[in-house]
Write an enzyme that holds these catalytic residues in place. Sequence first.
Site, short mmCIF file in Angstrom:
data_model
loop_
_atom_site.label_atom_id
_atom_site.label_comp_id
_atom_site.label_asym_id
_atom_site.label_seq_id
_atom_site.Cartn_x
_atom_site.Cartn_y
_atom_site.Cartn_z
CE1 TYR A 130 -4.17 1.78 0.35
CE2 TYR A 130 -2.67 3.39 1.29
CZ TYR A 130 -3.90 3.08 0.72
OH TYR A 130 -4.84 4.06 0.54
CD GLN A 191 -11.64 2.26 -1.24
OE1 GLN A 191 -11.87 2.10 -0.04
NE2 GLN A 191 -11.49 3.47 -1.76
CG ASN A 214 -6.38 6.36 5.67
OD1 ASN A 214 -6.61 5.16 5.78
ND2 ASN A 214 -6.97 7.12 4.77
CB SER A 237 6.35 8.68 13.33
OG SER A 237 7.64 8.22 13.10
CD GLN A 259 9.96 10.67 14.32
OE1 GLN A 259 11.10 10.72 13.89
NE2 GLN A 259 9.08 9.83 13.86
CG HIS A 262 7.01 11.99 9.98
ND1 HIS A 262 6.94 11.65 8.66
CD2 HIS A 262 8.25 11.63 10.39
CE1 HIS A 262 8.08 11.08 8.29
NE2 HIS A 262 8.90 11.08 9.32
CD GLU A 327 8.59 4.88 14.06
OE1 GLU A 327 8.07 5.91 14.56
OE2 GLU A 327 8.45 4.58 12.85
CG HIS A 328 12.70 6.57 14.84
ND1 HIS A 328 11.46 7.13 14.58
CD2 HIS A 328 13.02 5.86 13.75
CE1 HIS A 328 11.07 6.77 13.37
NE2 HIS A 328 11.99 5.99 12.83
CG ASP A 361 13.33 8.72 8.36
OD1 ASP A 361 12.98 7.68 8.95
OD2 ASP A 361 13.09 9.87 8.78
CD GLU A 415 -1.16 -34.72 24.08
OE1 GLU A 415 -1.51 -34.74 22.89
OE2 GLU A 415 -0.30 -33.92 24.53
CG HIS A 420 -2.38 -38.41 17.14
ND1 HIS A 420 -3.72 -38.18 16.90
CD2 HIS A 420 -1.74 -37.25 16.84
CE1 HIS A 420 -3.88 -36.93 16.47
NE2 HIS A 420 -2.68 -36.34 16.43
#
Lengths: 430, 430
Positions: A130, A191, A214, A237, A259, A262, A327-328, A361, A415, A420
């Site tokens: 995506y 979609q 998003n 982020s 940062q 963003h 994250e960073h 990045d 069991e 088995h």
Amino acid sequence: MLRLNTRDAGFEQAFRRLVNDRRESDDDVARDVQIILDDVRNRGDEALAELTERFDGHVLASDTDWSISSEACREAFDILQPDLRAALELAAKRIRTYHEAQLPADRDETDKHGVRLGARWNAVDAAGLYVPGGRAAYPSSLLMNAIPAKVAGVERLVVVTPTPKGQINPLVLAAAHLAGVDEVWRVGGAQAVAALAYGTKRIKPVDVITGPGNAWVAEAKRQLFGVVGIDMVAGPSEILVIADGKNDADWIAADLLSQAEHDPTAQSILITDDPLFADTVADRVGVELAMLPTARVAAESWKTHGVIIEVASLDEAPALANALAAEHVEIATDDPEALFRQIRHAGSVFLGRHTPEAVGDYVAGPNHVLPTGRRARFSSGLSVLDFMKRTSFIQCDAKSLGKIGPAAIALADAEGLPAHARSIEVRLGI
Amino acid sequence: MLRLNTRDAGFEQAFRRLVNDRRESDDDVARDVQIILDDVRNRGDEALAELTERFDGHVLASDTDWSISSEACREAFDILQPDLRAALELAAKRIRTYHEAQLPADRDETDKHGVRLGARWNAVDAAGLYVPGGRAAYPSSLLMNAIPAKVAGVERLVVVTPTPKGQINPLVLAAAHLAGVDEVWRVGGAQAVAALAYGTKRIKPVDVITGPGNAWVAEAKRQLFGVVGIDMVAGPSEILVIADGKNDADWIAADLLSQAEHDPTAQSILITDDPLFADTVADRVGVELAMLPTARVAAESWKTHGVIIEVASLDEAPALANALAAEHVEIATDDPEALFRQIRHAGSVFLGRHTPEAVGDYVAGPNHVLPTGRRARFSSGLSVLDFMKRTSFIQCDAKSLGKIGPAAIALADAEGLPAHARSIEVRLGI
């Protein structure tokens, strides 16, 4: 911006609130997304065309409305400015080299009983990526998702990307060409994710879907987890900068703002043991903001989510960093290794005074798709492994089955699974 | 049982129907599960106690109602029959050895520009393991989930298991002792999964949740994916046996039934190039069923979901196997390797005539938690990696940032992220 001090009485409580603040959309998009997924699953391209016209203002009629050809991607690459083309090529090359070293090794061993055991890795047949339209259409993200897939050996790599009112981002097409993307479809939103997962008449289904999006895209991926593989649930982020007072305040202010620009929900946190340095950085953030073209977003992020934590000693930083599992994480000290050794939970770590997060990045090589919202506690950045899977194997002969089979029979009986046990007994003549 | 032949006119269509038959519960449990998750999140132990009384008929009052001590687990182990204890110990040892070889290596490299790049692996802090109560309470599953977690280095390993009407399964406790489980809580269902993910006053939260469960447990894990890490979305079990006519029909019939006895929704499929052998196996399944204590379940599975596919040549088998992407694949021929090389999508493969799938369920060593419902197209069996995560790192000095920084600046500018560019420019004195 929130200012905390570990020596203050209310610190524990304030820090706990910070750790638990997920900054994530709580819009109830789940039901709408489910309706869209069902619609595309049932009506295929027809639903896709209706939803694309409604949400993107783009009519899917002719083949070129539906998809963008490899030739068009190549043309977009060929007409790039030379310095931008060189930059994209350097990024692609370094990302490829780093990810090639992630390719896992197969196993094939025979133990002392003569039991052969092993595992073989294979790429998925097809992956979908995506790519957001509009402001967040980053060619770097395309490279970071597409190159690991191709390094893994994915034969069919499909991009979906919305083209609102027909508008195409040529940089994204150029990156798609460079990364070897096989198909580009002009659809977006939940979609598009549904089309990738279920397949339609035009778009064949894929096995794994990655890439940012998003809240609707993220929710669609979450709902389709299990129907296909997905990379992760991504949120806003964040960066955590651990810095002593010997840093240039301008450098650290720039890192915090890189940062913040963003997204208004992005978060920048500074931990420092120098109160004067903390003051100076806060000032310099204000000064830099005044000059920044992305000031509107960055200022909102810094004002709402920015944090400066003053510590008595940087030795307190790793425990805070592990709780935040950011994250960073930048460690801007002379001996970053000493702190890094104690940090267990982080997406990616940037060591020393000359490693701004932004270099990761784009061109350093490691993946910039990283776990957010404290998910570094349990998940990793994107890698070739997200596009591969392992098949284990076992081979016994009569003798080795005789060695280990009786224990399996005992456990199967315990069991309550007699068939088995029987499948081993018949072979051992029991 | 469905009988197909690749030479028949309708084969393509019938086979496609088989591939798309997911055999999964379509009960709408999602909403009920969401209510339970919210309830436990908001009211913690109080909600947990109410739900446990309602669903399990077990009252959580004293500490021993809530949890089972390590001493009780040790006692359950100590009083095991010697042959069963030896079998559990052999299984644990072989599982541990196989999984130890999965431990990933860290990376730390410096490239020609002087950029240091690498990755470090860490275990998650805490993992939760769901162990079903009742019929599906398998000590082997406990070992298969707990041992990889402990090999990964997980410090806190928590088991949740329902004890309906207070009933405890001593074999599960014995396995918990052997695997080094740290806590055992007597709760089950979606409410137990919620407690593990969100934490309550008694039960501290975990980072990853694995282990099998019913539709409610599976849905709870799916909904909490992203809040915690989860292993996979598991469905009914399945086996695909590829066998030539030189096999003992009793052996193959036993293998098909070993899968069928798990659950009425389990699926056993035989592919063979020998029509007479196919007939004999079908007969022998009937004969064996008459003697089988688990015949009620196995017969329903075989009748409803069993399939025999006759092929003109076993060369047709790999393509069919890849489309089915089965959890377990047996290749019962003299040269299984020739077919295995062409199988890209399978959870685990059992090679040769003396490797019944059941040996892999217990003692071979590779994990028996495997992708079902065609998910072997994109996912792998459980491994130590499910309990670990990777932190990448980057280190530049002034010189190496000078080499790769300008390309990052060009890309940041092209993406409209000036603060990203600025964080590099200030360090390069631009």
